[in-house]
Design an enzyme around this catalytic site. Sequence first.
Site, mmCIF file in Angstrom:
data_model
loop_
_atom_site.group_PDB
_atom_site.id
_atom_site.type_symbol
_atom_site.label_atom_id
_atom_site.label_comp_id
_atom_site.label_asym_id
_atom_site.label_seq_id
_atom_site.Cartn_x
_atom_site.Cartn_y
_atom_site.Cartn_z
ATOM 1 N N GLY A 1 0.822 -1.220 0.000
ATOM 2 C CA GLY A 1 0.000 0.000 0.000
ATOM 3 C C GLY A 1 0.849 1.260 0.000
ATOM 4 N N SER B 1 -0.173 -7.880 -8.747
ATOM 5 C CA SER B 1 1.020 -8.725 -8.783
ATOM 6 C C SER B 1 2.268 -7.907 -9.093
ATOM 7 C CB SER B 1 0.864 -9.821 -9.841
ATOM 8 O OG SER B 1 1.986 -10.674 -9.807
ATOM 9 N N LYS C 1 -6.230 -13.650 -10.260
ATOM 10 C CA LYS C 1 -5.026 -13.558 -9.420
ATOM 11 C C LYS C 1 -4.777 -14.870 -8.672
ATOM 12 C CE LYS C 1 -1.470 -11.611 -7.452
ATOM 13 N NZ LYS C 1 -1.275 -12.065 -6.138
ATOM 14 N N HIS D 1 -3.270 -17.167 -11.122
ATOM 15 C CA HIS D 1 -1.893 -16.676 -11.316
ATOM 16 C C HIS D 1 -0.983 -17.193 -10.206
ATOM 17 C CE1 HIS D 1 1.208 -13.779 -10.062
ATOM 18 N NE2 HIS D 1 1.401 -13.540 -11.344
ATOM 19 N N ASN D 2 -1.467 -17.114 -8.979
ATOM 20 C CA ASN D 2 -0.629 -17.550 -7.855
ATOM 21 C C ASN D 2 -0.443 -19.065 -7.846
ATOM 22 O OD1 ASN D 2 -0.687 -14.853 -7.183
ATOM 23 N ND2 ASN D 2 -0.630 -15.295 -4.996
ATOM 24 N N GLU E 1 2.221 -19.574 -10.122
ATOM 25 C CA GLU E 1 3.457 -19.138 -9.428
ATOM 26 C C GLU E 1 3.998 -20.272 -8.545
ATOM 27 O OE1 GLU E 1 3.187 -15.059 -7.638
ATOM 28 O OE2 GLU E 1 3.598 -16.126 -5.782
HETATM 29 O O1 LIG Z 1 1.882 -11.847 -7.624
HETATM 30 C C1 LIG Z 1 2.445 -11.540 -6.584
HETATM 31 O O2 LIG Z 1 2.969 -10.447 -6.387
HETATM 32 C C2 LIG Z 1 2.498 -12.584 -5.508
HETATM 33 O O3 LIG Z 1 1.751 -13.686 -5.941
HETATM 34 C C3 LIG Z 1 1.934 -12.145 -4.201
HETATM 35 O O4 LIG Z 1 0.685 -11.582 -4.400
HETATM 36 C C4 LIG Z 1 1.801 -13.295 -3.214
HETATM 37 O O5 LIG Z 1 0.731 -13.118 -2.413
HETATM 38 C C5 LIG Z 1 2.895 -13.443 -2.286
HETATM 39 O O6 LIG Z 1 4.070 -13.457 -3.006
HETATM 40 C C6 LIG Z 1 2.837 -14.674 -1.362
HETATM 41 O O7 LIG Z 1 2.057 -15.725 -1.779
HETATM 42 P P1 LIG Z 1 2.113 -17.126 -0.994
HETATM 43 O O8 LIG Z 1 2.265 -16.789 0.470
HETATM 44 O O9 LIG Z 1 0.827 -17.809 -1.232
HETATM 45 O O10 LIG Z 1 3.293 -17.843 -1.501
#
Ligand SMILES: O=C(O)[C@H](O)[C@@H](O)[C@H](O)[C@H](O)COP(=O)(O)O
Length: 298
Positions: A12, A121, A171, A174-175, A178
């Site tokens: 933020g 993100s 999102k 996306h995660n 990730e």
């Molecule tokens: O796109 C992003 O910038 C990331 O995905 C972020 O939003 C994420 O919340 C954290 O990196 C931790 O995620 P985890 O705790 O689930 O690994």
Amino acid sequence: MNIGIIGLGKMGYNLALNLKDHNHEVTAFDKDLDAVERIKGEGITGVASIEELVQNLPKPRVVWLMVPAGNITEMVIEEASKSLEAGDILIDGGNSNYKDSVRRAEQLAEKGIYFFDCGTSGGTEGARHGVCIMIGGDAEVFKSIEPFFKDIAVENGYLYSGKSGSGHFLKMVHNGIEYGMMQAIAEGFEILDKSQFDYDYEKVAKVWNNGSVIRSWLMELIENAFSKDANLSGLKGVMHSSGEGKWTVETALDLQAAAPVITMSLLMRYRSLEEDTFSGKVVAALRNEFGGHAVEKN
Ligand SMILES: O=C(O)[C@H](O)[C@@H](O)[C@H](O)[C@H](O)COP(=O)(O)O
């Protein structure tokens, strides 16, 4: 344009500065008044309550939440909605569950407040200098707030993704991706580490980052991490998670979508939280019972 930011954590705070850099009038609040004081030093208007933040904004107000998902987001939305009025706009930029966002959009719509669920993100650096954003909510009203997204995102880094919930759903997936990508990179280095060869992992990550198929931001980040600690020996292999991977897997199961990589990477995170497992003891005991295979004892 005017905008209020609630939540001056790492994300933020940086978003507020990013918006200010693009000549938006930012009013900011956090329950941590030290953070409010700090942001005042950056030339941003800091206020002491959500009510004051809302009162400080011209109508229709635009308020962006950047607070932890779950109970805190719920409480802050409840508090903000007491001061907001019909026509005002509330953006949730946190990692909320899309089902909560669908519900919140419906509840706020009853008061005439427009809710946008916004997956953000790119980490703290992205928040400061160019973020990637996925936005769900009312298509017409979106046009009135599009300049904010255009300004703070990297080039081509924002998408109006459709009705309420679609931003946080995107999102979430996306995660999940990730999780799988990180796990695959991690497994590759694990195999290297167990091999008979003596690799310099920083150099490996670097060469993979130059022209290879798997070059990526994640590979750059791990190259950077290896440059600071060649074998990551200062770290424990404990992998926490904040929920998005779990929701992705739950959703995949609900939809009967085969997602083995994401699922396994989530399970690896859970496994990493345990020193030893009961399941491991059970398998060891079974091998010993049927085959007399050796066991290791405590
Ligand atoms: O796109 C992003 O910038 C990331 O995905 C972020 O939003 C994420 O919340 C954290 O990196 C931790 O995620 P985890 O705790 O689930 O690994």
